[in-house]
Scaffold this motif. Structure first.
Motif: not given
Length: 210
Positions: A158-161, A183-185, A192-200
């Motif tokens: 997540l930090s790298l994302m 798989t990790h993503i 985190l109960d989200v559906n996108s990278k931006a929300d995560a």
């Protein structure tokens, strides 16, 4: 005179007034000596080895190679040199990048000049001096949420994302398969109960998970 100085200092800073001000101050009010100054890392690159400095005062925002990118190059040429960043930038990302790249100290340009002389003394004694506001940001970045639902690997990903890396770059950086990254993503999104990278990334930043 040069040999009697307690430390040899080089200043790399594109602002001539700041360069001259610090040179005058260090040479006249401290046991240290400024042996050379440069307006940019690119101007210093070929010559700095001959200056043989003990301490370099380095700006970040300069024409050509910036200070963050210059750090590892300076450390390669002069492995034992201490580098003190002097900059207007105090965002957490830039501070952490500078420290990760080998900076020994970090000060903002509104720091009283007497503090810079103290900082030279500090780094020579093995310290890591920083402006109070900079130190506060470093401490904050280290105080991540201990109750994070994410595993260490998920936090890394997540930090790298959040730093703009895509899946294949993350896989390369962590030496894992791209399928493993996916798989990790997926697990991160679920937890985190989200559906996108931006929300995560947003949820992670709000809850200090990265």
């Amino acid at each position: 005179m040069q040999n009697q100085a307690e430390a040899r200092v080089v200043i790399i800073e594109d602002d001539q007034t700041i360069r001259e001000g610090y040179t005058y101050l260090i040479n006249n009010t401290s046991p240290y000596q400024v042996v050379n100054t440069y307006p940019s890392f690119d101007a210093a690159r070929q010559k700095i080895g001959r200056d043989n400095p003990d301490v370099i005062i380095l700006d970040i925002q300069m024409p050509g190679t910036n200070g963050i990118d210059a750090l590892p190059l300076l450390k390669k040429t002069l492995p034992d040199v201490y580098i003190i960043m002097l900059t207007v930038h105090e965002t957490e990302k830039i501070i952490l990048e500078a420290l990760a790249n080998g900076a020994s100290g970090y000060f903002t340009k509104n720091t009283p000049s007497s503090k810079i002389i103290e900082a030279i003394k500090d780094v020579l004694q093995g310290g890591g001096p920083m402006s109070p506001n900079v130190a506060k940001k470093v401490i904050t970045s280290l105080q991540k949420n201990p109750d994070s639902p994410l595993t260490k690997r998920e936090t890394q990903i997540l930090s790298l994302m959040s730093r703009g890396k895509d899946r294949s770059q993350i896989a390369n950086e962590l030496f894992i398969e791209i399928e493993t990254v996916k798989t990790h993503i997926k697990n991160i999104y679920l937890k985190l109960d989200v559906n996108s990278k931006a929300d995560a990334i947003k949820v992670a930043k709000n809850n200090r998970l990265v």
